[in-house]
Design an enzyme around this catalytic site. Structure first.
Site, PDB file in Angstrom:
ATOM      1  N   SER A   2       2.639  -0.761  -1.003  1.00  0.00           N
ATOM      2  CA  SER A   2       1.452  -1.301  -1.669  1.00  0.00           C
ATOM      3  C   SER A   2       1.611  -2.799  -1.821  1.00  0.00           C
ATOM      4  O   SER A   2       2.627  -3.374  -1.440  1.00  0.00           O
ATOM      5  CB  SER A   2       1.280  -0.649  -3.036  1.00  0.00           C
ATOM      6  N   LYS A   3       0.593  -3.392  -2.404  1.00  0.00           N
ATOM      7  CA  LYS A   3       0.570  -4.844  -2.628  1.00  0.00           C
ATOM      8  C   LYS A   3       1.854  -5.364  -3.278  1.00  0.00           C
ATOM      9  O   LYS A   3       2.275  -6.485  -3.015  1.00  0.00           O
ATOM     10  CB  LYS A   3      -0.607  -5.196  -3.545  1.00  0.00           C
ATOM     11  N   ARG A   4       2.448  -4.519  -4.116  1.00  0.00           N
ATOM     12  CA  ARG A   4       3.667  -4.947  -4.809  1.00  0.00           C
ATOM     13  C   ARG A   4       4.761  -5.320  -3.824  1.00  0.00           C
ATOM     14  O   ARG A   4       5.630  -6.120  -4.104  1.00  0.00           O
ATOM     15  CB  ARG A   4       4.209  -3.819  -5.694  1.00  0.00           C
ATOM     16  N   GLY A  18       4.317  -6.834  -1.021  1.00  0.00           N
ATOM     17  CA  GLY A  18       3.956  -8.006  -0.220  1.00  0.00           C
ATOM     18  C   GLY A  18       2.707  -7.716   0.584  1.00  0.00           C
ATOM     19  O   GLY A  18       1.812  -7.024   0.113  1.00  0.00           O
ATOM     20  N   GLU A  75      -2.975 -10.030   7.173  1.00  0.00           N
ATOM     21  CA  GLU A  75      -1.957 -10.789   6.445  1.00  0.00           C
ATOM     22  C   GLU A  75      -0.714 -10.986   7.305  1.00  0.00           C
ATOM     23  O   GLU A  75      -0.101 -12.047   7.294  1.00  0.00           O
ATOM     24  CB  GLU A  75      -1.572 -10.063   5.153  1.00  0.00           C
TER      25      GLU A  75
END
Ligand code: GLU
Length: 532
Positions: A257-259, A261, A267
């Site tokens: 997840s976003k956590r 990176g 991206e």
């Protein structure tokens, strides 16, 4: 369509960017189609009007193109089984519902949301808990139901799960034999009261109408599969082969997840990864060629991909491995392709360099006496400088190819170029790295000023060709008369010209800078550090 032709699809919902997990699903479908000589279809599942956007459709399509995953049917290319946007296929869902009604396999349900909530709350208080919709409307006589529909009473359409059906079973290509008890299968909603199809209904209609033979998707859909099989059966369609892919986890074994990176393909592109490296890396998150080969080009992947080498073990996303792999692919690029892929970073390189070139003589002024002094502000790039840099890069693509050998061995990501090469564009100025000044120039007993002056004399001699080989030989020859180690002789020169002690090859770099600029940088360093 010939009976035995493999047809697979990637069916993203345009409710966000293309996530790394979705990208892997796309790669597996694409590689499987190529390996089997079949068709790869891209279908956009845009039935969620609140969350689907055109922007996300564009982002997903661009990410697919960037990864080089070409589709045989779908948006932009069309195809016989189209349209390839679910919102344009509403008539097909209506026809499928008609078929189910005729067969008595679907029935209208008039229960209101309040009634359903109440039933659920009541059931949850009983022993055994809530076991799905209680089928109140299942037995309303057809004529009565029709009368209520005609009177405009709001209703959904539900699947009539056959009473005599045994467990729903299938052989998953990854998970093996699966069996789900029938009594947990709700009379699920197929069509909502506004006439829109539910995910399970639309996906079955589409997969069947598009002749999909293999459904390869994330295992978050595993629990939908028995429901979908009941719909296939009710419609009389052949059930495809299913292959569910395990999760991709971060290094901490939690769902990626976003956590952790970056999570979307764009991206990764913007962080300087190459499409070939991303495809190779993601292909290996859950599949292997032979259990050991790590560098697998597209041709090999498309030649050898098979469902039986997909593992059901969760895959761990190891960014260090991705960086390494990206470095391998960078080294394989031609200089021309490197320039092409590196445009934004070469622009940044030139802009960063020119910002130093147009700044004060030595920026920032180092403060060697106080290692704890606050670091100077990072160089700011003005917009005009950036625009000029962009034009420069566009016009000098060929000349910029010369820079590739300086960094090819040193890059793990294309985005590292500015930090490594901006010094080439500093003109007569130098931006000294504080730590390098301390470790190389002002270190006790280093005699760095002496080394710099001696090298300066050699470089100032216009009778010598401005070429790396001859300049290097002449400077190295100073070591003996000066009684200095080569390192002590040349590291100060590196810092004075490149700003730090870890630059690309020194003399190859010097050759690319004007002689007067190199001499000016040495003078500026002597002046700033030794007050000479
Ligand atoms: N649109 C679904 C998703 O994005 C795809 C489901 C499927 O592949 O069946 O999760």
């Amino acid at each position: 369509m010939p009976d035995n032709r493999v047809r697979v699809r990637f069916a993203p919902s345009p409710t966000g960017r293309l996530h790394i997990g979705g990208a892997r699903t796309a790669i597996y479908n694409w590689a499987f189609a190529r390996a089997m000589g079949g068709d790869f279809i891209l279908r956009i599942e845009d039935t969620d009007p609140e969350r689907s956007t055109q922007e996300n459709v564009d982002v997903i399509i661009n990410a697919m193109k960037w990864m080089g995953l070409s589709w045989d049917e779908g948006p932009e290319v069309g195809g016989e089984a189209g349209p390839y946007f679910q919102m344009q296929r509403m008539d097909t869902y209506a026809r499928a519902l008609e078929t189910l009604r005729e067969r008595g396999a679907a029935y209208p349900c008039f229960c209101t949301k309040e009634q359903l909530d109440e039933k659920r709350a009541h059931a949850e208080m009983q022993e055994g808990g809530y076991a799905g919709y209680d089928r109140t409307c299942r037995n309303i006589p057809t004529a009565d139901a029709q009368a209520r529909i005609d009177a405009g009473e709001p209703h959904v359409w539900r699947l009539r799960v056959p009473d005599d059906h045994g467990p729903v079973e299938f052989d998953d290509a990854v998970y093996g034999h699966m069996s789900f008890p029938i009594d947990v299968m709700d009379d699920m909603i197929l069509v909502r009261s506004d006439g829109s199809p539910t995910y399970n209904f639309a996906v079955v209609c589409d997969d069947a109408n598009m002749g999909i033979t293999h459904v390869i998707r994330g295992d978050d859909h595993l629990s939908n599969t028995p429901r979908q099989i009941l719909i296939y059966e009710a419609l009389g369609f052949d059930v495809p082969t299913f292959a569910h892919l395990s999760m991709i986890l971060g290094p901490d074994k939690k769902k990626l997840s976003k956590r952790h990176g970056a999570t979307s393909v764009e991206e990764y592109r913007d962080r300087g990864y190459l499409p070939d490296a991303i495809v190779n890396f993601l292909a290996l998150l859950g599949w292997s060629l032979d259990g050991e080969t790590t560098i697998i080009d597209r041709e090999t992947l498309c030649g050898h991909f098979s469902l039986d080498r997909i593992t059901k073990k969760d895959a761990i996303f190891d960014e260090t491995k991705l960086d390494w792999m990206n470095g391998v692919y960078i080294r394989e690029l031609s200089a021309e392709r490197w320039v092409e892929l590196s445009r934004p970073w070469l622009t940044e390189t030139v802009a960063l360099g020119r910002s130093v070139a147009t700044g004060a003589n030595v920026v920032p002024t180092p403060n060697p006496s106080d290692p704890n002094a606050p670091q100077p502000e990072p160089v700011q790039i003005r917009e005009a400088v950036r625009e000029a840099a962009e034009a420069y890069v566009a016009e000098h693509a060929e000349a910029l190819e010369q820079l590739f050998p300086l960094v090819a061995e040193r890059l793990q990501r294309l985005s590292e170029t500015p930090q490594k090469l901006a010094f080439l564009f500093w003109g007569p100025n130098v931006s000294l790295d504080e730590k390098s000044v301390r470790k190389v120039l002002t270190k006790d007993g280093a005699r760095a000023d002496e080394a710099l002056r001696a090298c300066r004399d050699v470089l100032a001699d216009t009778s010598r060709a401005w070429e790396a080989i001859s300049l290097e030989a002449a400077c190295r020859a100073l070591a003996e008369p000066l009684d200095m180690k080569l390192k002590n002789l040349l590291q100060p020169l590196r810092v004075a010209v490149c700003g730090n002690m870890v630059s690309p090859p020194l003399f190859e770099s010097i050759e690319l800078i004007e002689r007067d600029d190199v001499l000016a940088r040495i003078d500026a360093t002597l002046e700033a550090v030794f007050k000479a």
